[in-house]
Design an enzyme around this catalytic site. Structure first.
Site, PDB file in Angstrom:
ATOM      1  N   LYS A  42     -52.441 -26.587 -21.492  1.00 53.67           N
ATOM      2  CA  LYS A  42     -52.192 -25.146 -21.489  1.00 53.67           C
ATOM      3  C   LYS A  42     -50.822 -24.858 -22.097  1.00 53.67           C
ATOM      4  CE  LYS A  42     -50.245 -25.132 -16.816  1.00 53.67           C
ATOM      5  NZ  LYS A  42     -50.250 -24.499 -15.492  1.00 53.67           N
ATOM      6  N   ARG A 140     -51.495 -18.187  -4.372  1.00 51.11           N
ATOM      7  CA  ARG A 140     -51.633 -17.628  -5.715  1.00 51.11           C
ATOM      8  C   ARG A 140     -53.094 -17.242  -5.914  1.00 51.11           C
ATOM      9  NH1 ARG A 140     -49.137 -21.193 -10.559  1.00 51.11           N
ATOM     10  NH2 ARG A 140     -50.993 -22.426 -10.150  1.00 51.11           N
ATOM     11  N   HIS A 172     -54.213 -26.538  -5.587  1.00 45.62           N
ATOM     12  CA  HIS A 172     -52.958 -26.744  -6.311  1.00 45.62           C
ATOM     13  C   HIS A 172     -51.825 -26.877  -5.303  1.00 45.62           C
ATOM     14  CE1 HIS A 172     -50.555 -26.453 -10.035  1.00 45.62           C
ATOM     15  NE2 HIS A 172     -49.637 -25.922  -9.247  1.00 45.62           N
ATOM     16  N   ARG A 228     -54.834 -34.508 -12.794  1.00 48.10           N
ATOM     17  CA  ARG A 228     -54.614 -33.562 -13.889  1.00 48.10           C
ATOM     18  C   ARG A 228     -53.116 -33.424 -14.209  1.00 48.10           C
ATOM     19  NH1 ARG A 228     -56.178 -29.891  -9.429  1.00 48.10           N
ATOM     20  NH2 ARG A 228     -54.328 -28.635  -9.014  1.00 48.10           N
ATOM     21  N   TYR A 274     -21.358 -12.666 -30.837  1.00 49.33           N
ATOM     22  CA  TYR A 274     -21.486 -11.377 -30.168  1.00 49.33           C
ATOM     23  C   TYR A 274     -20.658 -11.324 -28.885  1.00 49.33           C
ATOM     24  CZ  TYR A 274     -25.521 -10.298 -33.149  1.00 49.33           C
ATOM     25  OH  TYR A 274     -26.339 -10.035 -34.215  1.00 49.33           O
ATOM     26  N   CYS A 322     -27.167 -16.537 -30.674  1.00 50.84           N
ATOM     27  CA  CYS A 322     -27.743 -15.361 -31.325  1.00 50.84           C
ATOM     28  C   CYS A 322     -29.258 -15.502 -31.396  1.00 50.84           C
ATOM     29  CB  CYS A 322     -27.171 -15.202 -32.732  1.00 50.84           C
ATOM     30  SG  CYS A 322     -25.369 -15.242 -32.818  1.00 50.84           S
ATOM     31  N   ASP A 324     -31.110 -15.884 -34.031  1.00 48.68           N
ATOM     32  CA  ASP A 324     -31.559 -16.850 -35.034  1.00 48.68           C
ATOM     33  C   ASP A 324     -30.543 -17.937 -35.335  1.00 48.68           C
ATOM     34  OD1 ASP A 324     -33.910 -15.132 -35.637  1.00 48.68           O
ATOM     35  OD2 ASP A 324     -32.360 -13.782 -36.409  1.00 48.68           O
TER      36      ASP A 324
END
Length: 380
Positions: A42, A140, A172, A228, A274, A322, A324
């Site tokens: 997943k 859950r 779980h 699993r 920044y 930042c 990028d």
């Protein structure tokens, strides 16, 4: 699948060692030799690339694959992967026909989805394969089984619907990497509801499963019919307590790199990035500018805290990360030039250290490596 030569022109990239994946698969399989093996792929294979990872694991002999949602299962089917696939999470009942058409196994825990699957399977002349989800303490999803008799009644009602093949049942663990008492309480609850189903209704299951990575490593008694593992497949322990003296010794599958875009020299008192949260002292200094930022998966919490491995040393990230880019501080003696490769995490800087500094877990950092970062598959 992107081949190794792509690293020559990449600005930032992740290297995925399918050889290390195979090592981890075999080590974990040896932990539970009598159980089937469900490989959890997943979240894009925990960031490693679900399709290449799934293909290799099926080649190695994985019995089942696990995804979180219908979209992930459909992507594997479109890629030609025919192995059994279990959807662990929620699917809207309106999409039941697609689950049936793709021959995916669905985790179920409520009547609406179970009835929708039964109807869709009947209309298609098929049987929908399902695994029942039991909530033993994760709070859950699942049929709550604090009262085993009542839980058994609810689960049997789901099983009794026509056109469903109740192949499996699972739960779980919430704290298998931390609290043995609570884990065993959950396991006992699971066993109790299984006993109630068999005693009261003659209901048994081909596949009973509850052990993810931590339980695979810590609690052999929970391995049952299938294990699993997830994060352990990718070479990381859920918690240091899971790393036993006798192994298995897991090997990280992903390493993240970026290429120096520029080396800059600055005069005294120059601020960096920044917010001007960092600046040079009276002697000025240099930085290496790296084309990797939080949009690539470098967590912003590593601003002024994390490091990259460059020129044989850990170079501190200077200023805010930042979107990028980021900047790494360089001492006067550093022999760094544009085009040099920096390890963001890997052999010299484990992702666990980044996670500690960012106040999170390695799962998030691995899953957070953005789709725009090319994955280069080694041993492919």
């Amino acid at each position: 699948m992107i081949r190794e030569t792509a690293r020559d022109t990449a600005r930032t990239w992740a290297e995925i060692s399918l050889g290390n994946l195979e090592h981890n698969y075999r080590a974990l399989r040896a932990c539970a030799p009598d159980s089937r093996f469900l490989a959890t792929v997943k979240a894009n294979g925990y960031g490693h690339g679900a399709i290449p990872v799934a293909r290799r694991l099926v080649e190695l002999g994985a019995d089942y694959l696990a995804v979180a949602c219908l979209e992930e299962g459909a992507a594997l089917r479109r890629a030609g992967i025919t192995a059994p696939i279990l959807i662990l999470g929620y699917t809207p009942p309106e999409l039941a026909a697609e689950v049936v058409e793709l021959e995916l196994t669905q985790g179920i825990f409520t009547p609406p989805l179970a009835k929708a699957l039964s109807g869709a399977a009947g209309a298609a002349g098929k049987r929908a394969r399902v695994h029942l989800k039991v909530d033993t303490g994760m709070s859950r999803l699942g049929v709550l089984d604090h009262d085993p008799q009542r839980a058994a009644e609810e689960l049997e009602a789901l099983c009794a619907l026509p056109h469903l093949e109740a192949e499996g049942i699972f739960t779980h663990f919430a704290d298998a990497d931390g609290d043995e008492g609570y884990t065993m309480l959950q396991f006992t609850r699971f066993l109790d509801v299984l006993d109630q189903l068999e005693a009261g209704y003659g209901r048994t299951f081909e596949i009973r499963h509850c052990a993810a990575s931590a339980a695979v490593l810590n609690y052999p008694c929970t391995h049952m019919d299938m294990v699993r593992p997830g994060i352990a497949l990718y070479g990381h322990y859920p918690d240091p307590s899971c790393e036993g003296l006798d192994g298995p010794w897991l090997k990280p599958v992903m390493a993240l790199y970026s290429r120096v875009a520029a080396v800059r020299a600055f005069p005294a008192d120059t601020p960096v990035s920044y917010g001007c949260t960092a600046s040079f002292g009276p002697d000025g200094g240099r930085t290496a500018v790296l084309p990797i930022g939080y949009a690539d998966g470098l967590h912003r919490a590593l601003s002024n805290r994390g490091s990259v491995w460059l020129d044989g040393h850990a170079r501190p990230i200077m200023g805010r990360v930042c979107m990028d880019m980021c900047m790494a501080a360089l001492p006067p003696e550093a022999q760094v030039k544009p085009g040099d490769v920096a390890e963001v995490f890997g052999a010299h800087l484990p992702v666990e250290e980044h996670a500690r500094l960012a106040g999170t877990i390695q799962y998030e950092l691995l899953c957070g490596v953005a789709p725009r970062v090319p994955r280069i598959y080694l041993d492919a």
